[in-house]
Design a protein around this motif. Structure first.
Motif, PDB file in Angstrom:
ATOM      1  N   THR A 183      -1.648  -2.655  10.363  1.00 39.55           N
ATOM      2  CA  THR A 183      -0.791  -1.831   9.733  1.00 39.55           C
ATOM      3  C   THR A 183      -1.249  -0.702   9.622  1.00 39.55           C
ATOM      4  O   THR A 183      -0.113   0.403   9.169  1.00 39.55           O
ATOM      5  CB  THR A 183       0.134  -2.885   8.367  1.00 39.55           C
ATOM      6  OG1 THR A 183      -1.273  -2.587   7.324  1.00 39.55           O
ATOM      7  CG2 THR A 183       0.503  -3.812   8.084  1.00 39.55           C
ATOM      8  N   PRO A 219       1.062  -1.588   0.574  1.00 44.20           N
ATOM      9  CA  PRO A 219       0.200   0.102   0.311  1.00 44.20           C
ATOM     10  C   PRO A 219       0.911   1.311   0.123  1.00 44.20           C
ATOM     11  O   PRO A 219       1.817   1.270   0.961  1.00 44.20           O
ATOM     12  CB  PRO A 219      -0.757  -0.064   1.256  1.00 44.20           C
ATOM     13  CG  PRO A 219      -0.857  -1.502   1.447  1.00 44.20           C
ATOM     14  CD  PRO A 219       0.773  -2.003   1.238  1.00 44.20           C
ATOM     15  N   GLU A 264      -4.994  -4.561   7.255  1.00 42.87           N
ATOM     16  CA  GLU A 264      -4.719  -3.306   7.909  1.00 42.87           C
ATOM     17  C   GLU A 264      -4.920  -3.228   9.079  1.00 42.87           C
ATOM     18  O   GLU A 264      -4.820  -1.727   8.867  1.00 42.87           O
ATOM     19  CB  GLU A 264      -6.231  -2.727   6.729  1.00 42.87           C
ATOM     20  CG  GLU A 264      -5.942  -2.756   5.653  1.00 42.87           C
ATOM     21  CD  GLU A 264      -7.827  -2.385   4.917  1.00 42.87           C
ATOM     22  OE1 GLU A 264      -7.642  -2.313   3.939  1.00 42.87           O
ATOM     23  OE2 GLU A 264      -8.736  -2.360   5.060  1.00 42.87           O
ATOM     24  N   ARG A 265      -5.626  -3.458  10.237  1.00 44.71           N
ATOM     25  CA  ARG A 265      -6.043  -3.112  11.624  1.00 44.71           C
ATOM     26  C   ARG A 265      -4.436  -2.965  11.797  1.00 44.71           C
ATOM     27  O   ARG A 265      -3.865  -2.488  12.891  1.00 44.71           O
ATOM     28  CB  ARG A 265      -6.842  -4.270  12.481  1.00 44.71           C
ATOM     29  CG  ARG A 265      -7.712  -4.217  11.824  1.00 44.71           C
ATOM     30  CD  ARG A 265      -8.866  -4.725  13.163  1.00 44.71           C
ATOM     31  NE  ARG A 265      -8.379  -6.396  12.662  1.00 44.71           N
ATOM     32  CZ  ARG A 265      -7.972  -7.022  13.397  1.00 44.71           C
ATOM     33  NH1 ARG A 265      -7.176  -6.389  14.918  1.00 44.71           N
ATOM     34  NH2 ARG A 265      -7.428  -8.317  13.376  1.00 44.71           N
ATOM     35  N   VAL A 269      -7.857  -8.783   3.870  1.00 44.07           N
ATOM     36  CA  VAL A 269      -7.295  -7.934   4.260  1.00 44.07           C
ATOM     37  C   VAL A 269      -7.499  -7.130   5.420  1.00 44.07           C
ATOM     38  O   VAL A 269      -6.595  -5.915   5.852  1.00 44.07           O
ATOM     39  CB  VAL A 269      -8.527  -7.267   3.404  1.00 44.07           C
ATOM     40  CG1 VAL A 269      -7.982  -5.370   3.125  1.00 44.07           C
ATOM     41  CG2 VAL A 269      -7.847  -7.646   1.720  1.00 44.07           C
ATOM     42  N   ASP A 270      -8.238  -7.341   6.149  1.00 37.98           N
ATOM     43  CA  ASP A 270      -8.492  -6.634   7.336  1.00 37.98           C
ATOM     44  C   ASP A 270      -8.040  -6.634   8.864  1.00 37.98           C
ATOM     45  O   ASP A 270      -7.894  -5.482   9.090  1.00 37.98           O
ATOM     46  CB  ASP A 270     -10.447  -7.254   8.523  1.00 37.98           C
ATOM     47  CG  ASP A 270     -10.533  -5.763   9.379  1.00 37.98           C
ATOM     48  OD1 ASP A 270     -10.960  -4.803   9.520  1.00 37.98           O
ATOM     49  OD2 ASP A 270     -10.707  -6.930  10.230  1.00 37.98           O
ATOM     50  N   ALA A 302      -2.482   0.425   7.327  1.00 37.18           N
ATOM     51  CA  ALA A 302      -2.380   1.115   6.261  1.00 37.18           C
ATOM     52  C   ALA A 302      -4.603   0.447   4.541  1.00 37.18           C
ATOM     53  O   ALA A 302      -4.826  -0.203   5.512  1.00 37.18           O
ATOM     54  CB  ALA A 302      -1.347  -0.127   5.170  1.00 37.18           C
ATOM     55  N   THR A 303      -3.922   0.912   3.293  1.00 40.76           N
ATOM     56  CA  THR A 303      -5.591   0.686   3.750  1.00 40.76           C
ATOM     57  C   THR A 303      -5.237  -0.437   1.772  1.00 40.76           C
ATOM     58  O   THR A 303      -4.181   0.275   1.119  1.00 40.76           O
ATOM     59  CB  THR A 303      -6.021   2.106   2.577  1.00 40.76           C
ATOM     60  OG1 THR A 303      -6.498   2.486   3.725  1.00 40.76           O
ATOM     61  CG2 THR A 303      -7.508   1.483   1.590  1.00 40.76           C
ATOM     62  N   VAL A 304      -5.628  -1.042   1.990  1.00 42.45           N
ATOM     63  CA  VAL A 304      -5.493  -1.650   0.846  1.00 42.45           C
ATOM     64  C   VAL A 304      -6.871  -1.587  -0.679  1.00 42.45           C
ATOM     65  O   VAL A 304      -7.621  -1.819  -0.349  1.00 42.45           O
ATOM     66  CB  VAL A 304      -5.294  -3.666   0.523  1.00 42.45           C
ATOM     67  CG1 VAL A 304      -5.629  -4.166  -0.044  1.00 42.45           C
ATOM     68  CG2 VAL A 304      -4.406  -3.975   1.834  1.00 42.45           C
ATOM     69  N   GLU A 305      -5.788  -1.507  -1.259  1.00 42.24           N
ATOM     70  CA  GLU A 305      -6.677  -0.615  -2.663  1.00 42.24           C
ATOM     71  C   GLU A 305      -7.074  -1.518  -3.400  1.00 42.24           C
ATOM     72  O   GLU A 305      -8.980  -1.912  -4.372  1.00 42.24           O
ATOM     73  CB  GLU A 305      -5.663   0.642  -3.597  1.00 42.24           C
ATOM     74  CG  GLU A 305      -5.804   1.873  -2.299  1.00 42.24           C
ATOM     75  CD  GLU A 305      -7.217   2.081  -1.845  1.00 42.24           C
ATOM     76  OE1 GLU A 305      -7.956   2.416  -2.943  1.00 42.24           O
ATOM     77  OE2 GLU A 305      -6.577   3.811  -1.740  1.00 42.24           O
TER      78      GLU A 305
END
Length: 368
Positions: free
Chosen positions: A284, A223, A281-282, A277-278, A286-289
């Motif tokens: 790190t 990301p 994201e939690r 993915v969650d 970050a947002t996975v696009e």
């Protein structure tokens, strides 16, 4: 006759072909199409518990220095692993450390050391970590093909699109019917993974009650704005809720799901993809696009989640080599050596004894 040409069957063929006539049957057009071809591809002695650890440790020498000519590519590369935990996971971490501490190099890392080695993690998502410095990347394709190449060099037949339909034992031989014709064999070796119980039933052998469990993996590019180290460690939640590791220009992530499944060509479910993915994201921030790839495989376990290696208690010409769970790749050198020794009735190799491999731990007789 070996039923299944994944890593278990290929390893058995490699060990047995120099000692006699071997045929490997597989129902697919590609050997290793199912679980073997969908592995997360890393070696971790600390992964799998005390019954798996001796087989994993005893496999290390093969990965580091395979026999001459086995593979043109190295079988393993550096990786390292850190099992991270929060304060509310302290009890799980203590239990995990107690199991892992028998291995050299395993130690607790303070949070600041974890963050130095994995700067993409959020500080508030961990209290500390457990270091496994010997964790390594594995080249699964090179290992699998090395086994098959070596087996074929000693005359083994690998019969693809030739699954077992039925087998009857009479007169000291198995009369085997396949999709492509009839064959005979002295010993039937079941390395069919998720289909292991079906193979047993087709041979008139009582099934063990193995359970295939679906596991999901996704990959995506790093990301934007997140620090990235292609040589960074695999990050494993100490409660095995997820794991991820650098892969190419991004990450491979699994939610460590274990969803019971029928034997099938497993496909990832949207919910499991979202969970993977969650988790990333939690931990790190970050947002996975966008995902690059997604897949699923079946990890097959015996009722007690330990390997099953040995002749059937009621049918001494039927050999089980199943229940690898998610550890079939990292244990395959020692697993195949043990299994071949038992098939041939030979003495256990000293290298296996030295690492605490005990055949009785894996005997199918424990289910009778």
């Amino acid at each position: 006759m070996i039923i299944g040409a994944g890593i278990a069957g290929a390893g058995m063929a490699y060990r047995l072909a120099p000692k006699g006539s071997v045929a490997v049957l597989d129902m697919e057009a590609q050997a290793g199409y199912h679980t073997t071809g969908r592995s997360a591809a890393f070696y971790a002695e600390t992964y799998g518990g005390p019954k798996l650890q001796p087989l994993t440790t005893a496999s290390k020498g093969f990965f580091r220095a395979p026999p001459e000519g086995f593979s043109e590519a190295p079988l393993q590369g550096p990786l390292g692993a850190i099992h991270i935990f929060r304060e509310d996971q302290r009890e799980e971490a203590d239990a995990a450390l107690a199991e892992m501490s028998v291995l050299p190099g395993v130690r607790v890392l303070p949070a600041e050391e974890v963050l130095r080695r994995a700067p993409y993690l959020k500080p508030d998502m961990l209290t500390a970590g457990i270091d496994d410095p010997d964790c390594a990347n594995l080249d699964v394709a090179a290992l699998h093909q090395g086994y098959l190449k070596g087996a074929k060099a000693h005359g083994a037949q690998v019969l693809l699109e030739s699954g077992l339909e039925s087998a009857v034992y009479e007169g000291g031989r198995w009369q085997v019917k396949t999709r492509t014709g009839a064959l005979t064999a002295r010993v039937l070796i079941n390395t069919a993974g998720a289909w292991a119980d079906q193979v047993a039933e087709r041979a008139g052998v009582k099934p063990l009650g193995v359970t295939p469990l679906r596991r999901t993996i996704v990959t995506f590019k790093n990301p934007q704005g997140l620090p990235f180290d292609r040589h960074g460690p695999v990050i494993i939640d100490v409660g095995e809720a997820f794991y991820f590791k650098p892969e190419g220009e991004g990450y491979m992530v699994s939610p460590a799901d274990e969803t019971p499944s029928v034997p099938t060509d497993a496909q990832p479910e949207l919910e499991d993809i979202a969970v993977a993915v969650d988790h990333f994201e939690r931990v790190t921030g970050a947002t996975v696009e966008k995902l690059e790839a997604k897949w699923a495989g079946l990890r097959t376990f015996a009722p007690d989640r330990a390997p099953v290696i040995g002749f059937d208690a009621d049918q001494p010409a039927f050999f089980w080599s199943v229940g690898q769970g998610g550890y079939g790749i990292q244990t395959s050198p020692a697993w195949s050596a043990l299994a071949a020794t038992l098939v041939l009735g030979e003495d256990l190799p000293e290298e296996l004894k030295a690492h605490g491999v005990r055949p009785e731990l894996y005997s199918p007789a424990r289910f009778r």
